[in-house]
Design a protein around this motif. Structure first.
Motif, PDB file in Angstrom:
ATOM      1  N   PRO A  57      -5.800   3.902  -4.048  1.00 26.11           N
ATOM      2  CA  PRO A  57      -5.127   5.205  -3.933  1.00 26.11           C
ATOM      3  C   PRO A  57      -4.913   5.598  -2.468  1.00 26.11           C
ATOM      4  O   PRO A  57      -5.690   5.229  -1.587  1.00 26.11           O
ATOM      5  N   SER A  58      -3.863   6.369  -2.258  1.00 29.19           N
ATOM      6  CA  SER A  58      -3.568   6.827  -0.895  1.00 29.19           C
ATOM      7  C   SER A  58      -4.568   7.907  -0.487  1.00 29.19           C
ATOM      8  O   SER A  58      -5.356   8.401  -1.296  1.00 29.19           O
ATOM      9  N   LEU A  59      -4.514   8.313   0.762  1.00 30.08           N
ATOM     10  CA  LEU A  59      -5.421   9.319   1.288  1.00 30.08           C
ATOM     11  C   LEU A  59      -5.230  10.661   0.573  1.00 30.08           C
ATOM     12  O   LEU A  59      -6.203  11.336   0.242  1.00 30.08           O
ATOM     13  N   GLU A  60      -3.982  11.036   0.299  1.00 29.57           N
ATOM     14  CA  GLU A  60      -3.720  12.296  -0.400  1.00 29.57           C
ATOM     15  C   GLU A  60      -4.294  12.254  -1.816  1.00 29.57           C
ATOM     16  O   GLU A  60      -4.870  13.235  -2.293  1.00 29.57           O
ATOM     17  N   GLU A  61      -4.135  11.127  -2.506  1.00 25.21           N
ATOM     18  CA  GLU A  61      -4.682  11.005  -3.856  1.00 25.21           C
ATOM     19  C   GLU A  61      -6.205  11.067  -3.842  1.00 25.21           C
ATOM     20  O   GLU A  61      -6.820  11.671  -4.717  1.00 25.21           O
ATOM     21  N   LEU A  62      -6.821  10.476  -2.834  1.00 23.29           N
ATOM     22  CA  LEU A  62      -8.282  10.542  -2.722  1.00 23.29           C
ATOM     23  C   LEU A  62      -8.744  11.978  -2.490  1.00 23.29           C
ATOM     24  O   LEU A  62      -9.745  12.420  -3.059  1.00 23.29           O
ATOM     25  N   LYS A  63      -8.015  12.718  -1.647  1.00 20.81           N
ATOM     26  CA  LYS A  63      -8.369  14.113  -1.392  1.00 20.81           C
ATOM     27  C   LYS A  63      -8.237  14.942  -2.659  1.00 20.81           C
ATOM     28  O   LYS A  63      -9.071  15.806  -2.943  1.00 20.81           O
ATOM     29  N   GLU A  64      -7.171  14.685  -3.431  1.00 22.96           N
ATOM     30  CA  GLU A  64      -6.990  15.416  -4.687  1.00 22.96           C
ATOM     31  C   GLU A  64      -8.112  15.096  -5.670  1.00 22.96           C
ATOM     32  O   GLU A  64      -8.653  15.993  -6.318  1.00 22.96           O
ATOM     33  N   MET A  65      -8.474  13.814  -5.769  1.00 18.55           N
ATOM     34  CA  MET A  65      -9.547  13.429  -6.685  1.00 18.55           C
ATOM     35  C   MET A  65     -10.874  14.030  -6.249  1.00 18.55           C
ATOM     36  O   MET A  65     -11.670  14.484  -7.067  1.00 18.55           O
ATOM     37  N   ALA A  66     -11.118  14.082  -4.942  1.00 12.32           N
ATOM     38  CA  ALA A  66     -12.365  14.653  -4.434  1.00 12.32           C
ATOM     39  C   ALA A  66     -12.381  16.163  -4.650  1.00 12.32           C
ATOM     40  O   ALA A  66     -13.410  16.744  -4.973  1.00 12.32           O
TER      41      ALA A  66
END
Length: 74
Positions: A57-66
């Protein structure tokens, strides 16, 4: 012939082949370089890349998941 003479002939034949084989390949490639070189290179695939796997996953997707998984302490 003596054994010394036959050994000399064998050594001369080996030496001639050591010189003739690279010279023949050089002449064959240089004489018609466009087709011969492409045929030689086409015989072997030098780089075989594996199929593309699932991308992380991209950085934005990781931030959303977190952000979704962080409990709020209010």
């Amino acid at each position: 012939m003596s054994s010394l003479g036959s050994g000399l002939v064998l050594e001369m034949a080996k030496f001639a082949s050591y010189l003739a084989v690279p010279a023949a390949f050089t002449f064959a490639i240089a004489f018609d370089s466009n087709t011969t070189l492409h045929k030689l290179m086409g015989l072997h695939s030098y780089v075989n890349y594996p199929q593309e796997a699932h991308r992380p996953p991209s950085l934005e997707e990781l931030k959303e998941m977190a952000g979704e998984n962080i409990p709020k302490n209010n």
